[in-house]
Structures are given as C-alpha cells and as structure tokens.
Write an enzyme that holds these catalytic residues in place. Structure first.
Site, PDB file in Angstrom:
ATOM      1  N   THR A 167       0.670  -1.076  -0.076  1.00 38.81           N
ATOM      2  CA  THR A 167       0.099  -0.005  -0.029  1.00 38.81           C
ATOM      3  C   THR A 167       0.858   1.178   0.041  1.00 38.81           C
ATOM      4  O   THR A 167       0.509   2.336  -0.653  1.00 38.81           O
ATOM      5  CB  THR A 167      -0.843  -0.073   1.077  1.00 38.81           C
ATOM      6  OG1 THR A 167      -1.511  -1.260   1.204  1.00 38.81           O
ATOM      7  CG2 THR A 167      -1.866   1.192   1.419  1.00 38.81           C
ATOM      8  N   LYS A 180      -8.461  -0.969  -5.796  1.00 41.90           N
ATOM      9  CA  LYS A 180      -8.189  -2.247  -5.135  1.00 41.90           C
ATOM     10  C   LYS A 180      -9.553  -3.272  -5.183  1.00 41.90           C
ATOM     11  O   LYS A 180     -10.546  -3.064  -4.824  1.00 41.90           O
ATOM     12  CB  LYS A 180      -8.113  -1.711  -3.635  1.00 41.90           C
ATOM     13  CG  LYS A 180      -8.055  -3.038  -2.741  1.00 41.90           C
ATOM     14  CD  LYS A 180      -6.662  -3.498  -2.261  1.00 41.90           C
ATOM     15  CE  LYS A 180      -6.481  -4.419  -1.213  1.00 41.90           C
ATOM     16  NZ  LYS A 180      -5.120  -4.626  -0.692  1.00 41.90           N
ATOM     17  N   THR A 190      -9.798  -7.056   2.228  1.00 47.59           N
ATOM     18  CA  THR A 190     -10.235  -7.774   3.178  1.00 47.59           C
ATOM     19  C   THR A 190     -10.081  -7.162   4.474  1.00 47.59           C
ATOM     20  O   THR A 190      -9.183  -6.383   4.551  1.00 47.59           O
ATOM     21  CB  THR A 190      -9.809  -9.156   3.326  1.00 47.59           C
ATOM     22  OG1 THR A 190      -8.287  -9.213   3.009  1.00 47.59           O
ATOM     23  CG2 THR A 190     -10.346 -10.209   1.952  1.00 47.59           C
ATOM     24  N   GLU A 196      -4.041  -2.700  -6.873  1.00 48.88           N
ATOM     25  CA  GLU A 196      -3.328  -3.453  -5.759  1.00 48.88           C
ATOM     26  C   GLU A 196      -4.038  -4.681  -5.383  1.00 48.88           C
ATOM     27  O   GLU A 196      -5.172  -4.701  -5.287  1.00 48.88           O
ATOM     28  CB  GLU A 196      -3.275  -2.618  -4.561  1.00 48.88           C
ATOM     29  CG  GLU A 196      -2.402  -3.189  -3.206  1.00 48.88           C
ATOM     30  CD  GLU A 196      -2.553  -2.429  -2.028  1.00 48.88           C
ATOM     31  OE1 GLU A 196      -1.907  -3.025  -1.061  1.00 48.88           O
ATOM     32  OE2 GLU A 196      -3.152  -1.322  -1.985  1.00 48.88           O
ATOM     33  N   GLY A 197      -3.191  -5.799  -5.274  1.00 49.42           N
ATOM     34  CA  GLY A 197      -3.843  -6.955  -5.004  1.00 49.42           C
ATOM     35  C   GLY A 197      -3.864  -7.184  -3.582  1.00 49.42           C
ATOM     36  O   GLY A 197      -3.483  -6.332  -2.691  1.00 49.42           O
ATOM     37  N   ALA A 198      -4.417  -8.405  -3.066  1.00 48.62           N
ATOM     38  CA  ALA A 198      -4.542  -8.924  -1.742  1.00 48.62           C
ATOM     39  C   ALA A 198      -3.532  -9.785  -1.250  1.00 48.62           C
ATOM     40  O   ALA A 198      -3.833 -10.941  -2.085  1.00 48.62           O
ATOM     41  CB  ALA A 198      -6.025  -9.190  -1.204  1.00 48.62           C
ATOM     42  N   GLY A 199      -2.572  -9.580  -0.271  1.00 48.39           N
ATOM     43  CA  GLY A 199      -1.379 -10.759  -0.210  1.00 48.39           C
ATOM     44  C   GLY A 199      -0.629 -11.270  -1.405  1.00 48.39           C
ATOM     45  O   GLY A 199      -0.451 -10.010  -2.179  1.00 48.39           O
TER      46      GLY A 199
END
Length: 240
Positions: free
Chosen positions: A25, A46, A50, A114-117
C-alpha cells in the site's frame, strides 16, 4: 507490457507482494504521488479488500487522491482473512469476471491496481490472485522486503509468476538497504529491481510527496507504465 483500451488511453500495473504486510500500500501511494508529480492522469483500484482497514483510504491520505480517482472495490469483505474465506464467511462468491468487467469500465489514465496478499492467495475454489492478474492482462510489480528470508520468498514469487506466463514489470525492495541483494535476484531471473525504498520513518502525505519523485523518477515511471505525457485527455473530466 501494459494493458490499454483500444484507444490506448488506459495503462495499468498490478502491485503484488511476496507476503501480506510487505508494504504494497505504501508503494502504491508512492507510485501515485510519482505519477501526480509527472502530471499524469492516474487512479488507484483495489479490486478485493479484506478486513476493516481501507488500503484505498490510506493511499488517498498519503498521495492526495480524490474520491473520483479511487473507484470502490468490487468486493469489500469485513474479515481479515484470505479473500475466499472472508467471502465464504459473508455468503459471497468472488467472481473474477466481475472484477475484469469493472477494470474494463475504468476511464483512461495510468492505473495502479493493488492485490490482496501474494500471488497464490485464493479468491474462489482454486482460482488465485495470480489468475486474476492474468485475466486482467496486467504486468505485475512485485514488492519484496530486505529482511532475512526474502531471497527464497522473492524467487518463489517470480517462479510462480513465470510459470503462469505473467509479465513481470520488476521488483521493488522495501526496507533497509541490502547491497548485493539485487544481484542475487538477477542471477536467477531477468526481472529488474526498479526501486529500493528505504524506511521512510513517519508516513505522511508530505513525506510521500517529497520522496516519490526521487524513488520513482520519470524514467522509472515510463518503464513501468509506458510513455508518459502523450495523452492529454483528462482522467478527471471523464469522471466529472
């Protein structure tokens, strides 16, 4: 490699990482600030969030983005878990096609997605974040740390990306400078280290604005997003 509209006005870069909490981030905020310093129309997206903390809100605060430049997540899930588990807890099924449809509706400009993880974080069943990147046809920018263990984590991430045929725009090293680390990665993979981000101390909009043009200079922005300054159409005009 960049993904564009037929008119060539939309370019995107997918920011992923070797792990969660790796600094994606903050890197997104720096990229946005660098694009703004270069006077480029840009936005942050995004697709899946989560947890109750909002990365979009943090990017907006640090880089000075307005609401028009940040479309809402397709999936905003309350629990701080992998997307598939967070979705299951709310009775939701993540549909990568819905994310792709939203991406294709976004206006022209440079987009930081932006991805998650990391790459193999599950979205639904056996579908992962890596599959989503491939579906969006975006080059991946891999955020890695300089802490112990980073060589293994980074090379595994690169291998996972290459095995799926993803384009890798480069690696960003985040943390205390480690001389020689970039050369180790180059021994195994052609992905360049495009930036080395030191510990920035107190994170503020002022710090991000001051440091971004030096950490992501125009030459690096061009390398990541393609030619800059060629499309005079206003991102904000399309959203007003």
């Amino acid at each position: 490699m960049t993904t564009q509209r037929p008119d060539g006005s939309r370019r995107g870069l997918f920011v992923t990482g070797t792990d969660t909490g790796i600094g994606k981030t903050v890197i997104c905020a720096l990229l946005m600030a660098a694009l703004r310093a270069a006077r480029q129309p840009a936005g942050y997206f995004k697709p899946v969030r989560t947890g109750r903390d909002s990365d979009a809100a943090r990017v907006a605060r640090l880089s000075g983005l307005r609401a028009k430049e940040i479309p809402p997540s397709v999936y905003a899930l309350a629990r701080p878990m992998s997307p598939d588990r967070a979705a299951a807890a709310e009775g939701v099924t993540i549909d990568p096609d819905a994310i792709r449809a939203r991406w294709e509706q976004l206006p022209g400009g440079h987009w930081v997605v932006e991805g998650a993880g990391g790459l193999l974080v599950p979205l639904r069943g056996r579908a992962t974040m890596r599959d989503l990147i491939g579906s969006l046809n975006l080059p991946a920018l891999i955020v890695s740390s300089t802490r112990l263990g980073t060589i293994n984590h980074t090379l595994l991430t690169l291998e996972a990306a290459r095995s799926a045929g993803l384009a890798v725009a480069g690696i960003v090293l985040n943390g205390k400078k480690d001389p020689g680390l970039a050369e180790v990665f180059a021994r195994f993979d052609a992905a360049p280290v495009v930036a080395e981000i030191p510990r920035l101390g107190s994170l503020s909009a002022k710090t991000i604005a001051r440091r971004a043009p030096g950490l992501f200079p125009p030459a690096t922005v061009r390398r990541l997003f393609g030619p800059i300054g060629e499309d005079p159409r206003s991102f904000l005009d399309e959203h007003s």
